[in-house]
Design a protein around this motif. Structure first.
Motif, PDB file in Angstrom:
ATOM      1  N   LYS A   1       1.248  -1.260  -0.153  1.00 28.26           N
ATOM      2  CA  LYS A   1       0.316  -0.258   0.325  1.00 28.26           C
ATOM      3  C   LYS A   1       0.667   1.320  -0.106  1.00 28.26           C
ATOM      4  CE  LYS A   1      -3.253  -1.536   3.193  1.00 28.26           C
ATOM      5  NZ  LYS A   1      -4.008  -1.704   3.871  1.00 28.26           N
ATOM      6  N   ALA A   2       2.355   1.229   0.442  1.00 30.08           N
ATOM      7  CA  ALA A   2       2.880   2.290   0.471  1.00 30.08           C
ATOM      8  C   ALA A   2       3.715   2.488  -0.545  1.00 30.08           C
ATOM      9  CB  ALA A   2       3.935   2.017   1.378  1.00 30.08           C
ATOM     10  N   LEU A   3       3.579   1.414  -1.275  1.00 28.15           N
ATOM     11  CA  LEU A   3       4.254   1.979  -2.960  1.00 28.15           C
ATOM     12  C   LEU A   3       3.949   1.917  -3.354  1.00 28.15           C
ATOM     13  CD1 LEU A   3       6.548   1.430  -4.765  1.00 28.15           C
ATOM     14  CD2 LEU A   3       6.217  -1.137  -4.951  1.00 28.15           C
ATOM     15  N   ILE A   4       2.219   2.020  -3.225  1.00 28.21           N
ATOM     16  CA  ILE A   4       0.938   2.211  -4.453  1.00 28.21           C
ATOM     17  C   ILE A   4       0.837   3.664  -4.317  1.00 28.21           C
ATOM     18  CG2 ILE A   4      -1.500   2.486  -4.697  1.00 28.21           C
ATOM     19  CD1 ILE A   4      -1.353  -0.601  -4.064  1.00 28.21           C
ATOM     20  N   LEU A   5       0.955   4.305  -2.932  1.00 32.58           N
ATOM     21  CA  LEU A   5       0.809   5.526  -3.256  1.00 32.58           C
ATOM     22  C   LEU A   5       1.754   6.503  -3.190  1.00 32.58           C
ATOM     23  CD1 LEU A   5      -0.455   5.310   0.827  1.00 32.58           C
ATOM     24  CD2 LEU A   5      -1.820   6.097  -0.861  1.00 32.58           C
ATOM     25  N   ARG A   6       2.935   6.295  -3.138  1.00 31.26           N
ATOM     26  CA  ARG A   6       4.601   6.301  -3.464  1.00 31.26           C
ATOM     27  C   ARG A   6       4.188   6.624  -5.272  1.00 31.26           C
ATOM     28  NH1 ARG A   6       9.336   3.195  -0.854  1.00 31.26           N
ATOM     29  NH2 ARG A   6       8.142   2.079  -2.010  1.00 31.26           N
ATOM     30  N   LEU A   7       3.818   5.843  -5.814  1.00 33.85           N
ATOM     31  CA  LEU A   7       3.632   5.647  -7.457  1.00 33.85           C
ATOM     32  C   LEU A   7       2.396   6.385  -7.855  1.00 33.85           C
ATOM     33  CD1 LEU A   7       3.605   1.970  -7.699  1.00 33.85           C
ATOM     34  CD2 LEU A   7       5.726   3.500  -8.788  1.00 33.85           C
ATOM     35  N   VAL A   8       1.872   6.612  -6.569  1.00 29.68           N
ATOM     36  CA  VAL A   8       0.427   7.943  -7.231  1.00 29.68           C
ATOM     37  C   VAL A   8       1.008   9.595  -7.017  1.00 29.68           C
ATOM     38  CG1 VAL A   8      -1.962   8.409  -6.680  1.00 29.68           C
ATOM     39  CG2 VAL A   8      -1.057   6.510  -7.121  1.00 29.68           C
TER      40      VAL A   8
ATOM     41  N   LEU B   1      -1.097   1.669 -13.302  1.00 28.50           N
ATOM     42  CA  LEU B   1      -0.629   1.487 -11.835  1.00 28.50           C
ATOM     43  C   LEU B   1       0.320   0.508 -11.572  1.00 28.50           C
ATOM     44  CD1 LEU B   1      -1.053   2.476  -8.714  1.00 28.50           C
ATOM     45  CD2 LEU B   1      -3.179   1.648  -8.580  1.00 28.50           C
ATOM     46  N   TYR B   2      -0.630  -1.052 -12.070  1.00 20.57           N
ATOM     47  CA  TYR B   2      -0.189  -2.599 -11.944  1.00 20.57           C
ATOM     48  C   TYR B   2       1.224  -1.925 -12.910  1.00 20.57           C
ATOM     49  CZ  TYR B   2      -4.890  -3.576 -10.353  1.00 20.57           C
ATOM     50  OH  TYR B   2      -6.205  -4.191  -9.493  1.00 20.57           O
ATOM     51  N   LYS B   3       1.219  -1.770 -13.825  1.00 21.86           N
ATOM     52  CA  LYS B   3       2.277  -1.532 -14.649  1.00 21.86           C
ATOM     53  C   LYS B   3       3.498  -0.923 -13.616  1.00 21.86           C
ATOM     54  CE  LYS B   3       0.621  -3.987 -17.888  1.00 21.86           C
ATOM     55  NZ  LYS B   3      -1.028  -4.774 -16.957  1.00 21.86           N
ATOM     56  N   ALA B   4       3.450   0.773 -13.439  1.00 18.43           N
ATOM     57  CA  ALA B   4       4.316   1.372 -12.572  1.00 18.43           C
ATOM     58  C   ALA B   4       4.147   0.103 -11.036  1.00 18.43           C
ATOM     59  CB  ALA B   4       3.705   2.052 -11.995  1.00 18.43           C
ATOM     60  N   PHE B   5       3.924  -0.769 -10.815  1.00 18.79           N
ATOM     61  CA  PHE B   5       4.268  -1.213  -8.948  1.00 18.79           C
ATOM     62  C   PHE B   5       4.933  -2.448  -9.690  1.00 18.79           C
ATOM     63  CE2 PHE B   5       3.386  -4.810  -6.086  1.00 18.79           C
ATOM     64  CZ  PHE B   5       3.062  -4.107  -5.085  1.00 18.79           C
ATOM     65  N   TYR B   6       5.154  -2.939 -11.424  1.00 18.85           N
ATOM     66  CA  TYR B   6       5.833  -4.225 -11.356  1.00 18.85           C
ATOM     67  C   TYR B   6       7.033  -3.723 -12.158  1.00 18.85           C
ATOM     68  CZ  TYR B   6       7.072  -7.474 -15.509  1.00 18.85           C
ATOM     69  OH  TYR B   6       8.671  -8.177 -15.829  1.00 18.85           O
ATOM     70  N   PHE B   7       6.687  -2.386 -12.832  1.00 20.60           N
ATOM     71  CA  PHE B   7       8.258  -1.873 -12.409  1.00 20.60           C
ATOM     72  C   PHE B   7       9.220  -0.913 -11.848  1.00 20.60           C
ATOM     73  CE2 PHE B   7       6.889  -1.452 -17.438  1.00 20.60           C
ATOM     74  CZ  PHE B   7       7.531  -2.322 -18.353  1.00 20.60           C
ATOM     75  N   ALA B   8       8.407  -0.599 -11.022  1.00 18.40           N
ATOM     76  CA  ALA B   8       9.469  -0.467  -9.538  1.00 18.40           C
ATOM     77  C   ALA B   8       9.672  -1.878  -8.852  1.00 18.40           C
ATOM     78  CB  ALA B   8       8.131   0.235  -8.693  1.00 18.40           C
ATOM     79  N   HIS B   9       9.256  -2.511  -9.115  1.00 13.52           N
ATOM     80  CA  HIS B   9       9.954  -3.975  -8.313  1.00 13.52           C
ATOM     81  C   HIS B   9      11.221  -3.968  -9.378  1.00 13.52           C
ATOM     82  CE1 HIS B   9       6.582  -4.638  -5.743  1.00 13.52           C
ATOM     83  NE2 HIS B   9       7.041  -5.355  -5.238  1.00 13.52           N
ATOM     84  N   LEU B  10      11.111  -4.351 -10.859  1.00 10.87           N
ATOM     85  CA  LEU B  10      11.619  -4.644 -11.049  1.00 10.87           C
ATOM     86  C   LEU B  10      12.722  -4.105 -11.545  1.00 10.87           C
ATOM     87  CD1 LEU B  10      11.872  -7.047 -13.986  1.00 10.87           C
ATOM     88  CD2 LEU B  10      11.311  -5.056 -15.403  1.00 10.87           C
ATOM     89  N   TYR B  11      13.316  -2.700 -11.436  1.00 11.12           N
ATOM     90  CA  TYR B  11      14.476  -2.045 -11.929  1.00 11.12           C
ATOM     91  C   TYR B  11      14.925  -2.059 -10.173  1.00 11.12           C
ATOM     92  CZ  TYR B  11      13.159   0.847 -16.154  1.00 11.12           C
ATOM     93  OH  TYR B  11      12.118   0.250 -17.828  1.00 11.12           O
ATOM     94  N   TYR B  12      13.565  -1.831  -9.358  1.00  8.63           N
ATOM     95  CA  TYR B  12      14.790  -2.058  -7.563  1.00  8.63           C
ATOM     96  C   TYR B  12      15.447  -3.359  -7.754  1.00  8.63           C
ATOM     97  CZ  TYR B  12      15.684  -1.692  -2.838  1.00  8.63           C
ATOM     98  OH  TYR B  12      15.784  -1.538  -1.184  1.00  8.63           O
ATOM     99  N   PHE B  13      15.746  -4.486  -8.228  1.00 12.22           N
ATOM    100  CA  PHE B  13      15.816  -5.843  -8.421  1.00 12.22           C
ATOM    101  C   PHE B  13      17.169  -5.375  -8.931  1.00 12.22           C
ATOM    102  CE2 PHE B  13      16.369  -9.579  -9.638  1.00 12.22           C
ATOM    103  CZ  PHE B  13      16.644 -10.777  -8.099  1.00 12.22           C
TER     104      PHE B  13
END
Length: 95
Positions: A8-15, A29-41
């Protein structure tokens, strides 16, 4: 912080990162969540959150995404307002 609150914190940061205009569309929103994980990893070799990214018909999505979004709305931290994209109804998310 438990994994649900991490998601939920990540969703809020992305928005919030989308700026004053908000983030338009659940798919974005879903794609941003996915890509945030991908780039962070890619940068750290560590997971960004322990929340699952799931396979959906339109590509990667947030596991239990509608439930998390509703919980954020009920808590008053997120506003999801309906918008029209042509003849289709979508959402605009704002913090």
């Amino acid at each position: 912080m438990d994994r649900r609150n991490q998601a939920k914190a990540l969703i809020l940061r992305l928005v919030a990162a989308a700026g004053e205009g908000g983030l338009e569309g659940r798919t974005r929103l879903y794609k941003a969540f996915y890509f945030a994980h991908l780039y962070y990893f890619h940068e750290t070799s560590l997971p960004l959150t322990a929340w699952n990214v799931v396979n959906m018909p339109e590509g990667p999505g947030i596991d239990q995404g509608p439930i998390l979004i509703k919980e954020l709305e009920v808590s008053g931290l997120l506003v999801a307002e309906p918008i029209y994209v042509g003849p289709f109804v979508s959402e605009r998310y704002r913090v």
